[in-house]
Design a protein around this motif. Structure first.
Motif, mmCIF file in Angstrom:
data_model
loop_
_atom_site.group_PDB
_atom_site.id
_atom_site.type_symbol
_atom_site.label_atom_id
_atom_site.label_comp_id
_atom_site.label_asym_id
_atom_site.label_seq_id
_atom_site.Cartn_x
_atom_site.Cartn_y
_atom_site.Cartn_z
ATOM 1 N N UNK A 1 0.852 -1.176 0.000
ATOM 2 C CA UNK A 1 0.000 0.000 0.000
ATOM 3 C C UNK A 1 0.892 1.232 0.000
ATOM 4 N N UNK A 2 0.810 2.039 -1.058
ATOM 5 C CA UNK A 2 1.665 3.218 -1.183
ATOM 6 C C UNK A 2 1.055 4.463 -0.539
ATOM 7 N N UNK A 3 -0.128 4.334 0.037
ATOM 8 C CA UNK A 3 -0.735 5.458 0.729
ATOM 9 C C UNK A 3 -1.212 6.574 -0.180
ATOM 10 N N UNK A 4 -1.613 6.223 -1.384
ATOM 11 C CA UNK A 4 -2.034 7.228 -2.365
ATOM 12 C C UNK A 4 -3.550 7.284 -2.573
ATOM 13 N N UNK A 5 -4.284 6.505 -1.813
ATOM 14 C CA UNK A 5 -5.735 6.491 -1.967
ATOM 15 C C UNK A 5 -6.319 7.877 -1.701
ATOM 16 N N UNK A 6 -7.126 8.351 -2.656
ATOM 17 C CA UNK A 6 -7.783 9.643 -2.518
ATOM 18 C C UNK A 6 -6.929 10.833 -2.885
ATOM 19 N N UNK A 7 -5.647 10.616 -3.220
ATOM 20 C CA UNK A 7 -4.769 11.722 -3.588
ATOM 21 C C UNK A 7 -5.157 12.281 -4.958
ATOM 22 N N UNK A 8 -4.978 13.575 -5.133
ATOM 23 C CA UNK A 8 -5.302 14.259 -6.390
ATOM 24 C C UNK A 8 -4.042 14.382 -7.234
ATOM 25 N N UNK A 9 -4.068 13.805 -8.433
ATOM 26 C CA UNK A 9 -2.875 13.696 -9.270
ATOM 27 C C UNK A 9 -3.132 14.322 -10.641
ATOM 28 N N UNK A 10 -2.242 15.223 -11.065
ATOM 29 C CA UNK A 10 -2.314 15.824 -12.394
ATOM 30 C C UNK A 10 -1.155 15.311 -13.230
ATOM 31 N N UNK A 11 -1.470 14.767 -14.415
ATOM 32 C CA UNK A 11 -0.463 14.181 -15.303
ATOM 33 C C UNK A 11 -0.540 14.863 -16.663
ATOM 34 N N UNK B 1 -1.565 5.033 -10.908
ATOM 35 C CA UNK B 1 -2.122 5.827 -9.810
ATOM 36 C C UNK B 1 -3.560 5.390 -9.500
ATOM 37 N N UNK B 2 -4.325 5.105 -10.534
ATOM 38 C CA UNK B 2 -5.706 4.669 -10.319
ATOM 39 C C UNK B 2 -5.751 3.346 -9.560
ATOM 40 N N UNK B 3 -4.823 2.450 -9.839
ATOM 41 C CA UNK B 3 -4.765 1.177 -9.111
ATOM 42 C C UNK B 3 -4.521 1.404 -7.623
ATOM 43 N N UNK B 4 -3.859 2.516 -7.302
ATOM 44 C CA UNK B 4 -3.586 2.840 -5.906
ATOM 45 C C UNK B 4 -4.731 3.618 -5.255
ATOM 46 N N UNK B 5 -5.812 3.849 -6.021
ATOM 47 C CA UNK B 5 -6.967 4.540 -5.471
ATOM 48 C C UNK B 5 -6.903 6.045 -5.554
ATOM 49 N N UNK B 6 -5.973 6.570 -6.351
ATOM 50 C CA UNK B 6 -5.855 8.022 -6.510
ATOM 51 C C UNK B 6 -6.918 8.556 -7.466
ATOM 52 N N UNK B 7 -7.127 9.858 -7.392
ATOM 53 C CA UNK B 7 -7.995 10.572 -8.324
ATOM 54 C C UNK B 7 -7.091 11.284 -9.320
ATOM 55 N N UNK C 1 5.144 6.231 -9.687
ATOM 56 C CA UNK C 1 4.168 6.186 -8.595
ATOM 57 C C UNK C 1 4.870 5.983 -7.254
ATOM 58 N N UNK C 2 5.877 5.132 -7.222
ATOM 59 C CA UNK C 2 6.634 4.934 -5.987
ATOM 60 C C UNK C 2 7.284 6.241 -5.530
ATOM 61 N N UNK C 3 7.894 6.967 -6.464
ATOM 62 C CA UNK C 3 8.551 8.225 -6.116
ATOM 63 C C UNK C 3 7.564 9.252 -5.570
ATOM 64 N N UNK C 4 6.320 9.175 -6.028
ATOM 65 C CA UNK C 4 5.297 10.119 -5.563
ATOM 66 C C UNK C 4 4.763 9.765 -4.186
ATOM 67 N N UNK C 5 5.085 8.566 -3.707
ATOM 68 C CA UNK C 5 4.519 8.080 -2.456
ATOM 69 C C UNK C 5 5.458 8.320 -1.282
#
Length: 253
Positions: A2-12, A27-33, A227-231
């Motif tokens: 679990x990378x702790x990214x659930x619910x995070x807002x991500x712009x790509x 990111x979507x697999x990790x539950x991010x928006x 994604x790892x670097x963002x976590x």
């Protein structure tokens, strides 16, 4: 993990195809928006359909400063704030330096480099208010050595330097900035697939001679590192540019 990214807002940026779309999927697999930006509305909506999940799309010419402002403001309106920025949009043009116009160098810098600087400035302003955030820049191994087109190499080299300077500036604000430097990545909409289709023998020889791992990289292999670097799992990685290239780069730093 679990990378702790659930619910995070991500712009790509450049998120409608290739590496950008792969990063969005991870990111979507990790539950991010996720919000993705690209020039083509058709490509964006096709990507949205393929990705599923909580995805917003924004069509814009990212060489235009006013368009970048508009997209960022719309993203904040839709998501409320930004937790992660991925500067992925890029492209190359021209040929050898003496065969390439100054305008082509300027255009390459505006797309590959200035868009990253500008979006980072906008994102940091918002992230500072929360005291946390992450920025991941997608550079290239050719930002460290010769290999691609000079317009592209130069812009990606500038991005690597910018990554380190901004990282040192904003880590005290709880914001981490890092970069990924992909090598040759094969995907259906990329130049390597086109070259492989046109001349399989030549490209297979290139892989044999230039990539120690013996194959092209996959989009997912770049996306997972981004994604790892963002976590927070990479909480002590600051200002780094990580090669993701199967050993292709000839640099040793």
């Amino acid at each position: 993990m679990d990378l702790g990214l659930k619910g995070k807002s991500v712009l790509i940026t450049g998120g409608s195809k290739g590496i950008g779309k792969g990063i969005a999927a991870s990111f979507l697999k990790e539950g991010a928006r996720v919000g993705i930006v690209a020039r083509s509305e058709d490509a964006l909506h096709e990507a949205k359909g393929e990705l599923g999940g909580d995805v917003h799309v924004y069509s814009a010419d990212l060489t235009d400063q006013s368009e970048r402002h508009r997209v960022f403001d719309q993203f904040l309106s839709d998501f409320g704030s930004i937790d992660v920025l991925v500067n992925n949009v890029g492209g190359s043009s021209g040929g050898k330096t003496m065969e390439t116009s100054l305008d082509q160098f300027r255009e390459a810098f505006e797309l590959n480099y200035m868009s990253a600087v500008h979006f980072s400035q906008l994102a940091v302003t918002n992230m500072r208010e929360k005291g946390e955030g992450a920025i991941v820049n997608i550079s290239s191994i050719f930002g460290r050595e010769s290999g691609g087109k000079p317009t592209y190499n130069s812009a990606k080299s500038a991005m690597i330097s910018f990554t380190k300077s901004l990282a040192d500036e904003v880590i005290k604000d709880g914001i981490r900035v890092n970069s990924v430097a992909p090598g040759s990545i094969l995907h259906p909409t990329g130049n390597w697939q086109k070259r492989l289709d046109e001349n399989p023998e030549k490209i297979n020889k290139f892989v044999e001679d230039e990539i120690p791992a013996g194959r092209f990289g996959r989009v997912e292999e770049v996306a997972d590192v981004a994604v790892l670097l963002a976590s927070e799992r990479a909480s002590w990685v600051v200002g780094a540019t990580l090669n993701v290239d199967g050993g292709q780069s000839r640099s040793n730093f």
